[in-house]
Design a protein around this motif. Sequence first.
Motif, short mmCIF file in Angstrom:
data_model
loop_
_atom_site.label_atom_id
_atom_site.label_comp_id
_atom_site.label_asym_id
_atom_site.label_seq_id
_atom_site.Cartn_x
_atom_site.Cartn_y
_atom_site.Cartn_z
N VAL A 1 0.85 -1.19 0.00
CA VAL A 1 0.00 0.00 0.00
C VAL A 1 0.89 1.24 0.00
CG1 VAL A 1 -1.81 1.27 1.22
CG2 VAL A 1 -1.80 -1.23 1.25
N ILE A 2 0.58 2.20 -0.86
CA ILE A 2 1.32 3.46 -0.87
C ILE A 2 1.13 4.15 0.48
CG2 ILE A 2 1.45 5.76 -1.92
CD1 ILE A 2 0.58 4.46 -4.56
N SER A 3 2.22 4.52 1.10
CA SER A 3 2.17 5.12 2.43
C SER A 3 2.77 6.51 2.40
CB SER A 3 2.92 4.24 3.43
OG SER A 3 4.32 4.29 3.18
N TYR A 4 2.83 7.13 3.57
CA TYR A 4 3.43 8.46 3.68
C TYR A 4 4.92 8.43 3.37
CZ TYR A 4 4.36 13.11 5.61
OH TYR A 4 4.73 14.43 5.78
N LEU A 5 5.55 7.29 3.63
CA LEU A 5 7.00 7.19 3.47
C LEU A 5 7.44 6.35 2.28
CD1 LEU A 5 8.08 6.67 7.19
CD2 LEU A 5 8.30 8.74 5.82
N HIS A 6 6.53 5.57 1.69
CA HIS A 6 7.00 4.57 0.72
C HIS A 6 6.05 4.40 -0.45
CE1 HIS A 6 8.99 1.06 -0.87
NE2 HIS A 6 7.89 0.35 -0.75
N VAL A 7 6.63 4.39 -1.65
CA VAL A 7 5.92 4.02 -2.88
C VAL A 7 6.76 2.94 -3.57
CG1 VAL A 7 5.13 4.79 -5.14
CG2 VAL A 7 4.84 6.27 -3.17
N PRO A 8 6.18 1.80 -3.92
CA PRO A 8 6.96 0.75 -4.58
C PRO A 8 7.53 1.21 -5.93
CG PRO A 8 4.84 -0.08 -3.82
CD PRO A 8 4.79 1.40 -3.68
N ARG A 9 8.56 0.54 -6.36
CA ARG A 9 9.17 0.84 -7.66
C ARG A 9 8.29 0.34 -8.80
NH1 ARG A 9 14.59 2.18 -7.26
NH2 ARG A 9 15.54 1.83 -5.19
N GLY A 10 8.61 0.80 -10.00
CA GLY A 10 7.97 0.28 -11.19
C GLY A 10 6.95 1.20 -11.83
N PHE A 11 6.65 2.33 -11.20
CA PHE A 11 5.71 3.27 -11.80
C PHE A 11 6.42 4.14 -12.82
CE2 PHE A 11 3.35 2.31 -7.85
CZ PHE A 11 2.12 1.98 -8.42
N PRO A 12 5.75 4.50 -13.92
CA PRO A 12 6.42 5.29 -14.97
C PRO A 12 6.61 6.74 -14.57
CG PRO A 12 4.11 4.96 -15.52
CD PRO A 12 4.36 4.13 -14.28
N ALA A 13 7.57 7.38 -15.24
CA ALA A 13 7.81 8.81 -15.03
C ALA A 13 6.66 9.62 -15.61
CB ALA A 13 9.12 9.21 -15.69
N ASP A 14 6.40 10.75 -14.99
CA ASP A 14 5.42 11.70 -15.52
C ASP A 14 5.97 12.26 -16.82
OD1 ASP A 14 3.66 13.75 -16.07
OD2 ASP A 14 4.03 14.87 -14.22
N PRO A 15 5.31 12.01 -17.97
CA PRO A 15 5.86 12.47 -19.25
C PRO A 15 5.75 13.97 -19.45
CG PRO A 15 3.72 11.45 -19.60
CD PRO A 15 4.07 11.24 -18.15
N ASP A 16 4.92 14.65 -18.66
CA ASP A 16 4.72 16.10 -18.80
C ASP A 16 4.99 16.80 -17.48
OD1 ASP A 16 3.76 16.04 -21.56
OD2 ASP A 16 1.98 15.07 -20.74
N GLN A 17 6.10 16.45 -16.85
CA GLN A 17 6.34 16.92 -15.49
C GLN A 17 6.55 18.42 -15.39
OE1 GLN A 17 10.83 15.85 -14.43
NE2 GLN A 17 9.79 14.14 -15.40
#
Length: 292
Positions: free
Chosen positions: A76-92
Amino acid sequence: MRRGPSLVRTRRAGAVPALVLAFCVLAGTSKIATREPVAPVAQPPPAPTTPAPTPRPTPTVDRILPAAAAPDDLPVISYLHVPRGFPADPDQASEAHLPEGLHPAHQLAVYDAPGGRPRAFLAPTIRGVTVIVPIVAKRPGWSAVLLPSVNRRIGWLPDGGWHAKTLRDHLIVRRGDRTLTWLRDGVRQKTWTVAIGADRTPTPLGRTFVLGRTGTHGSVYAGLDALVLGAVPDDRDAVAPGLRGAHTGIHAWYRSSVFGRNVSNGCVRMPRDAQRTLLAQLDPGTPITVRD
């Protein structure tokens, strides 16, 4: 806006029928004064007809890709942690207005692409704070959102299981000018000169959002709450030990001499009246773009 224990939320075009054009050659007769035979006039060959176009199958992009079942033990996405594997924001670096966000009605799986792999769950709250994440892109049956607790990453959620939220405001921080601009419905409302992160602890670039608000301690914050952002320090080891588990934020500062300078641990320091305005006007989920 509510206050949590440590912070407060966050035609397809139809086929065009072919028009078959036909024309007629009208043959007239002429009277000839001579008795010599008249050679027949050669007629042009008939114009070729264009066959109707063959219907093509619907492109794959128009299909709704199914969502794979998510394992029960997905993190679960938490205040301190997001798992790897999500793509970069293409329009950051985009300053485009993001008019819609979403709030999960219950724990939802977040995917790395439409029809892709589930990487984590997004809960309706983080540390008791209501989660509203801005929608940055859409595909048939899917929406991409900015993720909390990680910088410049997006995740995809299938339609259903969440409530849409209207987002009217947008903040733009320009590190080169050391300014923060508040827009509503794409129209500029105010621009303030602010303090941003020092060279070793810069304010993170890219798009993020207001996760919520939190109380502050000490007169340096002018007695006002801070807005907690979804972004985190790019280098946690560079900030003071007591801030390594914190998110970046926007807060008031008691000394005006810091404005226009690079002096913070990554947060944006605002004049007192400017912070009061933002606290009164901004809702959780408000997008923020930080750029040079």
